[in-house]
Design an enzyme around this catalytic site. Structure first.
Site, PDB file in Angstrom:
ATOM      1  N   GLU A  81      88.085 -57.317  29.162  1.00  0.00           N
ATOM      2  CA  GLU A  81      86.010 -56.312  29.285  1.00  0.00           C
ATOM      3  C   GLU A  81      85.150 -58.294  29.506  1.00  0.00           C
ATOM      4  OE1 GLU A  81      85.805 -52.951  27.132  1.00  0.00           O
ATOM      5  OE2 GLU A  81      87.029 -51.914  28.650  1.00  0.00           O
ATOM      6  N   HIS A 114      82.667 -49.086  30.926  1.00  0.00           N
ATOM      7  CA  HIS A 114      83.420 -48.455  29.437  1.00  0.00           C
ATOM      8  C   HIS A 114      82.170 -48.308  28.649  1.00  0.00           C
ATOM      9  CE1 HIS A 114      86.680 -49.645  25.950  1.00  0.00           C
ATOM     10  NE2 HIS A 114      85.748 -48.086  26.230  1.00  0.00           N
TER      11      HIS A 114
END
Length: 211
Positions: free
Chosen positions: A166, A184
């Site tokens: 990420e 997220h």
């Protein structure tokens, strides 16, 4: 504090289900590109939803699905029979859940047992018309296998709120038309962030007020 952001993540999961079912995400993007696509998809009502991991968030997803009269299949590594009965869900094995569900939603922690639990073999056992949703941890899904499954039409589509790494580095992957992605943010509603902060402060106050 376990479960403090469960409603936030569960609402995101429900949003993904509705958006995927009714083609909301893809139709919105097409309309911005000048294409008038009136394919309204299908209703979530009455479909089979498989919840992998029946902890705080998994149970909250089942609660939110009550008005949709879905068949809810649940699987966990611990005994969840009592909680499942209260929420009108059916406990079943992982393989059965994967094969029968129109939506498979993942709510498990990342462990050595769950890493890449959704691999190429597992994805091929899903219905071709089924959707996968992951709001837990990116490494639970083998992203390379998922990319190939989406390109080859092994499953209908996926919604991801989590990735590995990420931010995601494979731009070709996240721009696939049958993949919906968010950065997220499942547990990041205003209310959830405030609740997490208050919980942390509360624990600190309790700790330092001990005799």
């Amino acid at each position: 504090t376990p479960g403090v952001n469960k409603r936030s993540v569960a609402e995101m999961t429900l949003c993904f289900m509705l958006g995927l079912a009714r083609n909301i995400f893809s139709a919105a993007q097409e309309l911005k590109s000048g294409r008038w696509n009136k394919n309204g998809g299908f209703q979530l009502t009455g479909k089979t939803v498989g919840i992998v991991g029946f902890g705080h968030i998994g149970k909250e997803v089942a609660r939110l699905l009550r008005p949709f009269d879905c068949r809810i299949l649940v699987q966990d590594i611990i005994n969840i029979a009592e909680q499942a009965e209260l929420l009108r869900a059916e406990v079943c094995g992982f393989d059965e859940l994967i094969k029968l569900s129109d939506f498979v939603t993942l709510h498990v922690p990342l462990t050595s047992d769950t890493r890449h639990m959704m691999d190429s073999e597992t994805l091929h056992r899903m219905k071709k018309s089924a959707f996968l949703i992951n709001t837990s941890r990116g490494e639970i899904v083998d992203q390379g296998a998922l990319k190939q499954a989406l390109v080859n039409g092994v499953i209908a589509g996926v919604a991801l709120d989590v990735f590995f790494p990420e931010p995601p580095e494979d731009l070709e992957f996240i721009t696939l038309p049958n993949l919906i992605s968010t950065p997220h943010t499942g547990g990041n509603s205003i209310e959830a962030v405030e609740a997490m902060g208050r919980s942390a402060i509360g624990h600190l106050c309790d700790f330092f007020s001990r005799d």
